[in-house]
Design a protein around this motif. Structure first.
Motif, short mmCIF file in Angstrom:
data_model
loop_
_atom_site.label_atom_id
_atom_site.label_comp_id
_atom_site.label_asym_id
_atom_site.label_seq_id
_atom_site.Cartn_x
_atom_site.Cartn_y
_atom_site.Cartn_z
N LEU A 29 0.83 -1.21 0.00
CA LEU A 29 0.00 0.00 0.00
C LEU A 29 0.87 1.26 0.00
O LEU A 29 0.55 2.24 -0.68
CB LEU A 29 -0.91 0.00 1.23
N ALA A 30 1.95 1.23 0.76
CA ALA A 30 2.83 2.39 0.87
C ALA A 30 3.48 2.74 -0.46
O ALA A 30 3.69 3.92 -0.78
CB ALA A 30 3.90 2.14 1.92
N LEU A 31 3.81 1.73 -1.25
CA LEU A 31 4.54 1.95 -2.49
C LEU A 31 3.62 2.14 -3.69
O LEU A 31 4.07 2.58 -4.75
CB LEU A 31 5.47 0.75 -2.77
N GLU A 117 -4.18 6.11 6.06
CA GLU A 117 -2.80 6.21 5.60
C GLU A 117 -1.78 6.09 6.74
O GLU A 117 -0.61 5.78 6.50
CB GLU A 117 -2.57 7.51 4.85
N LEU A 118 -2.23 6.32 7.98
CA LEU A 118 -1.31 6.16 9.11
C LEU A 118 -0.80 4.72 9.22
O LEU A 118 0.31 4.48 9.69
CB LEU A 118 -1.99 6.54 10.42
N ALA A 119 -1.61 3.76 8.75
CA ALA A 119 -1.22 2.36 8.87
C ALA A 119 0.00 2.04 8.03
O ALA A 119 0.81 1.19 8.40
CB ALA A 119 -2.39 1.45 8.48
N TRP A 120 0.13 2.72 6.87
CA TRP A 120 1.29 2.45 6.00
C TRP A 120 2.18 3.67 5.80
O TRP A 120 3.05 3.68 4.95
CB TRP A 120 0.83 1.91 4.65
N ALA A 121 2.02 4.68 6.63
CA ALA A 121 2.83 5.88 6.48
C ALA A 121 4.31 5.61 6.71
O ALA A 121 5.17 6.18 6.04
CB ALA A 121 2.34 6.97 7.42
N GLN A 122 4.63 4.72 7.69
CA GLN A 122 6.04 4.50 7.98
C GLN A 122 6.81 3.85 6.83
O GLN A 122 7.87 4.35 6.44
CB GLN A 122 6.22 3.69 9.26
N PRO A 123 6.32 2.76 6.22
CA PRO A 123 7.08 2.22 5.08
C PRO A 123 7.14 3.20 3.91
O PRO A 123 8.13 3.22 3.17
CB PRO A 123 6.34 0.93 4.71
N ARG A 124 6.11 4.02 3.75
CA ARG A 124 6.17 5.02 2.68
C ARG A 124 7.26 6.05 2.95
O ARG A 124 8.06 6.39 2.07
CB ARG A 124 4.82 5.71 2.53
N CYS A 125 7.32 6.54 4.18
CA CYS A 125 8.37 7.49 4.54
C CYS A 125 9.74 6.85 4.47
O CYS A 125 10.72 7.50 4.07
CB CYS A 125 8.11 8.06 5.93
N ASN A 126 9.84 5.58 4.86
CA ASN A 126 11.12 4.89 4.77
C ASN A 126 11.63 4.89 3.33
O ASN A 126 12.82 5.11 3.07
CB ASN A 126 10.99 3.44 5.26
N ALA A 127 10.73 4.62 2.39
CA ALA A 127 11.12 4.58 0.98
C ALA A 127 11.51 5.95 0.47
O ALA A 127 12.49 6.10 -0.28
CB ALA A 127 9.97 4.01 0.14
N LEU A 128 10.78 6.99 0.88
CA LEU A 128 11.03 8.33 0.37
C LEU A 128 12.21 9.03 1.04
O LEU A 128 12.86 9.88 0.45
CB LEU A 128 9.78 9.19 0.54
N ASP A 129 12.49 8.66 2.29
CA ASP A 129 13.50 9.38 3.07
C ASP A 129 14.83 8.65 3.18
O ASP A 129 15.71 9.06 3.94
CB ASP A 129 12.98 9.62 4.50
#
Length: 253
Positions: A29-31, A117-129
């Motif tokens: 979901l994050a990606l 989106e809070l449920a998958w916010a961390q893997p999304r931020c990991n990928a972007l940051d």
């Protein structure tokens, strides 16, 4: 994610398998919304596999710390999962503690219902940051347990005792293994990380309540240690600060 949660008691092995698939699903979901030309989007299958493997490894090592957790599936209702073995061998909780534990998890479910989106916010931020300095990488994952711990304290206080989330001196104490794992810096339930998240949650609530989450700039590693400064920056930016994720800056949502 508005479906009711299904309460479920599982074995450690079932929990480990569920946690691995939970993390793989949230990483997908994050990606999903990333620019197809981005490095993270191109590596999506590998990143999902890495998330599954990392979650399995962490769950196998730290499952004795799992008081309860929300498991999100791809095509089923969320599960509010407990591991009876943990309570039998490691926690020995009183009724007061059980009430606070489930208050924590119901808080997580409520946040996910309002802000999926809070449920998958961390893997999304990991990928972007991933290319940013550590102190600028965002840590939205701290918000959910932070809110949960804040609510735990409120509930404990409402039950007529100290606003603490663990056992009182005259109550059964957790096992030595539980105490050792909780102190481990790599533990997902590390008290320092959760305490920082609670400080951020408290700052948000003091400034106007959880609806601010919808506008909030996700806190960075540095922000977690200084929530007042972070909130001042967020409030100065205002609603117009919602920036596209692809910029990957510490000020993104």
């Amino acid at each position: 994610m508005t479906a009711p949660a299904v309460p479920l008691a599982v074995t450690p092995d079932q929990y480990i398998d569920a946690q691995a698939e939970h993390n793989a699903h949230l990483t997908r979901l994050a990606l999903a919304g990333l620019d197809a030309a981005s490095d993270a989007a191109k590596r999506a299958p590998a990143l999902v596999d890495e998330a599954r493997t990392a979650a399995r490894t962490a769950a196998r090592r730290f499952y004795p710390l799992c008081r309860a957790t929300v498991i999100i599936h791809e095509s089923a209702d969320p599960e509010l999962t407990i591991i009876p073995e943990v309570y039998d061998q490691h926690l020995h909780p009183t009724g007061r503690q059980l009430i606070t534990v489930f208050a924590h998890q119901l808080t997580a479910l409520a946040l996910y219902a309002h802000y999926p989106e809070l449920a998958w916010a961390q893997p999304r931020c990991n990928a972007l940051d991933s290319t940013l300095p550590t102190h600028r990488r965002r840590r939205p994952a701290a918000l959910v347990p932070g809110y949960g711990q804040y609510v735990e304290r409120l509930v404990a206080n409402a039950l007529g005792g100290p606003a603490v989330t663990g056992p009182l001196p005259d109550e059964p104490q957790p096992s030595d293994l539980y105490t050792q794992l909780l102190a481990d810096p790599d533990s997902p339930a590390n008290a320092c990380q959760v305490d920082h998240g609670e400080q951020v949650a408290t700052a948000l609530l003091d400034a106007g309540g959880h609806p601010l989450l919808h506008l909030a700039l996700y806190p960075t590693v540095a922000d977690l240690k200084d929530p007042a400064k972070w909130l001042t920056r967020h409030q100065a930016a205002g609603p117009a600060a919602t920036i596209t994720d692809d910029s990957g800056t510490a000020g993104d949502r």
